[in-house]
Design an enzyme around this catalytic site. Structure first.
Site, PDB file in Angstrom:
ATOM      1  N   ALA A   1       0.834  -1.201   0.000  1.00 26.78           N
ATOM      2  CA  ALA A   1       0.000   0.000   0.000  1.00 26.78           C
ATOM      3  C   ALA A   1       0.865   1.246   0.000  1.00 26.78           C
ATOM      4  O   ALA A   1       1.993   1.246   0.486  1.00 26.78           O
ATOM      5  CB  ALA A   1      -0.916  -0.005   1.217  1.00 26.78           C
TER       6      ALA A   1
ATOM      7  N   GLY B   1       0.348  -5.327   0.678  1.00 24.84           N
ATOM      8  CA  GLY B   1      -0.675  -5.319  -0.359  1.00 24.84           C
ATOM      9  C   GLY B   1      -0.188  -5.892  -1.668  1.00 24.84           C
ATOM     10  O   GLY B   1      -0.988  -6.426  -2.458  1.00 24.84           O
TER      11      GLY B   1
ATOM     12  N   GLU C   1      -0.762  -9.518  -1.279  1.00 32.03           N
ATOM     13  CA  GLU C   1      -2.212  -9.743  -1.319  1.00 32.03           C
ATOM     14  C   GLU C   1      -2.725  -9.664  -2.755  1.00 32.03           C
ATOM     15  O   GLU C   1      -3.591 -10.447  -3.161  1.00 32.03           O
ATOM     16  CB  GLU C   1      -2.919  -8.716  -0.437  1.00 32.03           C
TER      17      GLU C   1
END
Length: 694
Positions: free
Chosen positions: A62, A103, A106
Site C-alpha cells: 500500500a 498489499g 495480497e
C-alpha cells in the site's frame, strides 16, 4: 503519468506496474490495473494476462502516504482490484520479482497463478506498522502456506525469499531468471478448458489448529503486550480456519479498521516515515558522489572504540585499532573476540565468521600506521585537550581526502575541526554504547563539513546497520541536550517529593525500558559527576549542587560499587530501595527549604516527557535538528523512548500542543527555576495555530 504499461505479446496481455520506487499501490496504479484487466478481457485475441513490476519490486504494498486520506478508500480499492483479478474470465499470472510485500503479496494472491524469481522477497509486514493485512492476506496466505507457516509470517511480519516457499501452493513456479518471461511462457501453456484456480476456494486444514492458535495467543500476550496488532493478527488468521471465506474477510476488515485508528499504529507509521526522511538532507543532493571507505581507523580500544570497530568488521571493512599502550590494546582485542564468541554461542554467527572478522582487525601503537585509512574515528576521553592532541596527530598522518571523525557526545565539533588544516573533512560520528548493539548514529555536521563527507557518512551509517540522524553543533547535540532537560525535570520532581523508585516506575509504566535513576546506576554516576565537577571549577558561583553529587561524595557510583540511587546485592542487578538514599534526599530537601508533597505518576510522566518535547522544539527552532521526526528517531533508538508512543515530539503532538504548553506554564509557576519551563517559541506558535510540528 502512466501508472502501468499495457502491451500484447503473442496473445498474452502484459500489464507492467510503473509507480516508482517500489510500485506502491496508489489509487492511480489500482485504477490502471483494473483498466488493463478489463481491456484484456474485452479482446478476443488475448488468452491470458500477466501482471509484473520491475526488477526492484513487483509491489512494496500500500501507498502509506494515502493512509487517512480520501484516496485510500477511493474506488477501486485494493480489495476491489483483487476481486477483479479473481473474477477475470481469462487467467491472470503474477510475475513476482524484487519485493512483493503487504498489499503487493495480497494482490498476487488474487491472481490465479504466481511465478516468482527465486530471490524475490515476499511477506506481509503490516504488523510492523501497527495494523494487519487488510485486503485478504490473513485469509488467503493460510490457504496456500498452511496455518503454522502463515501464522508465523503474519504475526512476526517476517519477509522471506521465494525460494524458501517453492514447494508451497503460494507459487506455481519459481525460476532463477526473469520471472516475467517465465510467466508469459507459463501463461501460453495454460489449458483453456480448465477451471481457473482461486486461492479463496482452498480450505485451511491443520489438525493442530487449536494448539497452534493457543500457543500464538500466549506468545503474543507475553511478548507484545503494548501493541494490539499481533493479537489481532492471530484472531484474523484464526478466522480463516473457522469462518466462511467472505465472513473471514469481513472480520479481517473490522480488525484492520480498528487498528488503523489506534495510537500505536499512528506511532509506528510515523516512525516508518520518519526513518526514511531522516537521511534526506535538503541541501545535499541524492546523487552527491561518495568518498570510498575501504579501510577504517579507530583511536581507542576501550568499550566504545571496540564496539565501533565491530560495526565495520561486521560489514567486511578492515579496521586499524590504535591505543597508547600494548596492554590496553590487547585487552580491547580480547573484548572484541569475546563479544563475537558470545554471539557465536547464541547461534547468530559461525566460528568461521568469528575468524573472518577478527582477521580484518589489525592493531598499532603508532599514528603513522593510519596513513592509508579512508575514515578515522576517535573514541578517546571526553576532554577537549585530549581531542586536540589526537586531531593534530591525525591531521599530520592521515592521507588527503580521508574523513576525520570524532565520537564526542557533547563537545564542539567546529572547535575540534579547527585543530586541523582540513575542517571540511571533519565530522562528528556519535555512536551510542554499546556501539556494536545500539542502532542510533548521531551524525554531527560542522559549519565547514563538506557535503560529500556528510553524504558518505550517512550512506556508511546505513551500511553498518545504524539509523543515522544529522545534528548541528551545540552542547550535547540532539540527544544529550534533551537528556539534560529530562534529567533536570526528574530531579526537580524528586526534590518536590517523589522518590527515585516512583519516578522510575512511572516512566517504565509509560513504556521506557528503564527510568532515569536505574539508567544512572547502570551507566555509572561518576561519569556525570566528573562533568559537573568541571562545570563547578569553571563557574563556582553559578554551579547548583544536585542530589547526585551527595551520592558520589559518599562513593555511591551505581551498580559498579553496589550502591547508587539503589543498593545491589553481589551478583544481582535488581535494584533495591535504600533507606539511606531516602534519608539523604530528605536532608537535601530540608537544606533547600522544600516541603515534600504527594505527586502522581501522571504528573511525573508529563513533567519528564514534556520537558523532552520542549527542549526538542528549541533544538528544532535553532536548526540543530532538521525535522521534529528526526528528534523522535534519536530518542527511540538511542534513549529508550517507547516505540508505541512514537517519540517525544510525536507524543506531544498527539497529547495536543495546547495542552503541553499549558502544562509547561503550570510547572514553571511552582518551580524554583521557572525559566527552565518556559515554552519554546516554536511550541507556542504551533499550539496557537494548531499546525503540526514538522
Amino acid at each position: 503519468m502512466d501508472h502501468a504499461f499495457y502491451e500484447e505479446k503473442d496473445g498474452i496481455a502484459v500489464i507492467t506496474f510503473n509507480n516508482p520506487p517500489v510500485n506502491g499501490l496508489s489509487h492511480g496504479l489500482r485504477k490502471a490495473i483494473v483498466e488493463g484487466v478489463d481491456r484484456a478481457n474485452n479482446n478476443t485475441a488475448i488468452r491470458a494476462i500477466v501482471l509484473g513490476g520491475t526488477e526492484r519490486a513487483f509491489s512494496g504494498g500500500a501507498d502509506v502516504t494515502e493512509f487517512g486520506t480520501p484516496k485510500a478508500g477511493q474506488a477501486p480499492t485494493l480489495r476491489t482490484v483483487i476481486e477483479v483479478l479473481e473474477q477475470s474470465a481469462k487467467p491472470v499470472v503474477a510475475a513476482i520479482n524484487g519485493v512483493c510485500l503487504g498489499g503487493g503479496l495480497e494482490l498476487a494472491l488474487g491472481a490465479h497463478y504466481r511465478v516468482a524469481a527465486a530471490a524475490a522477497r515476499v511477506g506481509l509486514p503490516e504488523v510492523k506498522l501497527g495494523i494487519l493485512p487488510g485486503a485478504g492476506g490473513t485469509q488467503r496466505l493460510p490457504r496456500v502456506l498452511g496455518l503454522e507457516k502463515a501464522l508465523n509470517m503474519i504475526v512476526s511480519g517476517q519477509v522471506v525469499k521465494a525460494a524458501t516457499l517453492a514447494d508451497s501452493a503460494l507459487f506455481d513456479k519459481v525460476v532463477e531468471g526473469d520471472p516475467q518471461a517465465a510467466a508469459i511462457d507459463f501463461a501460453k501453456g495454460l489449458a483453456s478448458d480448465v477451471p481457473l484456480k482461486r486461492v479463496r476456494d482452498l480450505a485451511v486444514s491443520d489438525a493442530d489448529a487449536d494448539a497452534l492458535l493457543l500457543n500464538a495467543r500466549n506468545a503474543v500476550k507475553a511478548g507484545s503486550a503494548r501493541f494490539p496488532a499481533p493479537a489481532a493478527c492471530v484472531e484474523a488468521v484464526a478466522a480463516s480456519t473457522n469462518m466462511a471465506f467472505d465472513d473471514g474477510l469481513a472480520f479481517e476488515r473490522q480488525q484492520f479498521t480498528q487498528l488503523l485508528n489506534s495510537s500505536e499504529s499512528l506511532a509506528l507509521r510515523h516512525v516508518f516515515a520518519a526513518e526514511r526522511a531522516a537521511t534526506k538532507i535538503p541541501d545535499v543532493p541524492a546523487d552527491t558522489p561518495l568518498r570510498p571507505i575501504n579501510r577504517v581507523g579507530v583511536i581507542g580500544a576501550g568499550t566504545m572504540g571496540g564496539g565501533i570497530s565491530m560495526n565495520y568488521l561486521n560489514a567486511g571493512i578492515p579496521v586499524v585499532l590504535l591505543e597508547q599502550k600494548e596492554e590496553a590494546l590487547q585487552r580491547g582485542v580480547a573484548t572484541i573476540r569475546k563479544n563475537y564468541e558470545n554471539t557465536m554461542k547464541k547461534g547468530r554467527i559461525t566460528a568461521e565468521q568469528v575468524e573472518e572478522r577478527m582477521n580484518l582487525l589489525s592493531t598499532t601503537l603508532s599514528y603513522d600506521a593510519l596513513g592509508e585509512v579512508d575514515l578515522v574515528i576517535e573514541a578517546v576521553f571526553e576532554d577537549m585537550g585530549v581531542k586536540e592532541v589526537v586531531f593534530r596527530e591525525l591531521d599530520r598522518v592521515i592521507k588527503p581526502g580521508a574523513i576525520l571523525a570524532s565520537n564526542t557526545s557533547t563537545l564542539d565539533v567546529d572547535q575540534i575541526a579547527a585543530f586541523t588544516k582540513r575542517p571540511q573533512d571533519v565530522i562528528g560520528l556519535h555512536f551510542f554504547s554499546p556501539a556494536n548493539v545500539m542502532k542510533l548514529l548521531e551524525i554531527v555536521r560542522g559549519a565547514k563539513t563538506a557535503k560529500d563527507v556528510l553524504a558518505t557518512c550517512i550512506d556508511m551509517g546505513k551500511k553498518i546497520g545504524k539509523k543515522p540522524v544529522v545534528s548541528g553543533v551545540c552542547d550535547g547535540f540532539i540527544g544529550n541536550r534533551m537528556l539534560y532537560a529530562y534529567r533536570d525535570a526528574a530531579d526537580e520532581v524528586m526534590l518536590q517529593g517523589a522518590a527515585p523508585s516512583q519516578i522510575d516506575r512511572a516512566l517504565e509504566n509509560f513504556g521506557f525500558a528503564m527510568g532515569p535513576y536505574r539508567v544512572g546506576d547502570l551507566a555509572g554516576l561518576d561519569i556525570g559527576w566528573a562533568i559537573r565537577k568541571r562545570k563547578k571549577e569553571a563557574d563556582p558561583q553559578g554551579y547548583e549542587e544536585v542530589v547526585a553529587d551527595r551520592l558520589c561524595e559518599a562513593g555511591r557510583f551505581g551498580q559498579k560499587t553496589g550502591a547508587g540511587w539503589y543498593r545491589y546485592v553481589a551478583g544481582d542487578r535488581k535494584p533495591q530501595v535504600d533507606p539511606e538514599v531516602e534519608n539523604l534526599i530528605e536532608t537535601f530537601r530540608k537544606e533547600k527549604g522544600v516541603t515534600s508533597r504527594k505527586i502522581s505518576d501522571q504528573e511525573i510522566v508529563e513533567r519528564c516527557v514534556y520537558a523532552l518535547a520542549n527542549e526538542g522544539a528549541k533544538i528544532l527552532e535553532e536548526g540543530i535538528a532538521l525535522r521534529a521526526s528526526d528528534i523522535d528517531i534519536v530518542y527511540l533508538n538511542g534513549y529508550g523512548f517507547p516505540l508505541h508512543r512514537g517519540g517525544p515530539m510525536h507524543y506531544a503532538q498527539q497529547a495536543g500542543l495546547f495542552n503541553v504548553v499549558r502544562a509547561l506554564r503550570q510547572f514553571g509557576a511552582t518551580s524554583a527555576r521557572p525559566q527552565a519551563w518556559q515554552p519554546a517559541a516554536l511550541l507556542e506558535k504551533h499550539a496557537e495555530s494548531g499546525d503540526a510540528l514538522k
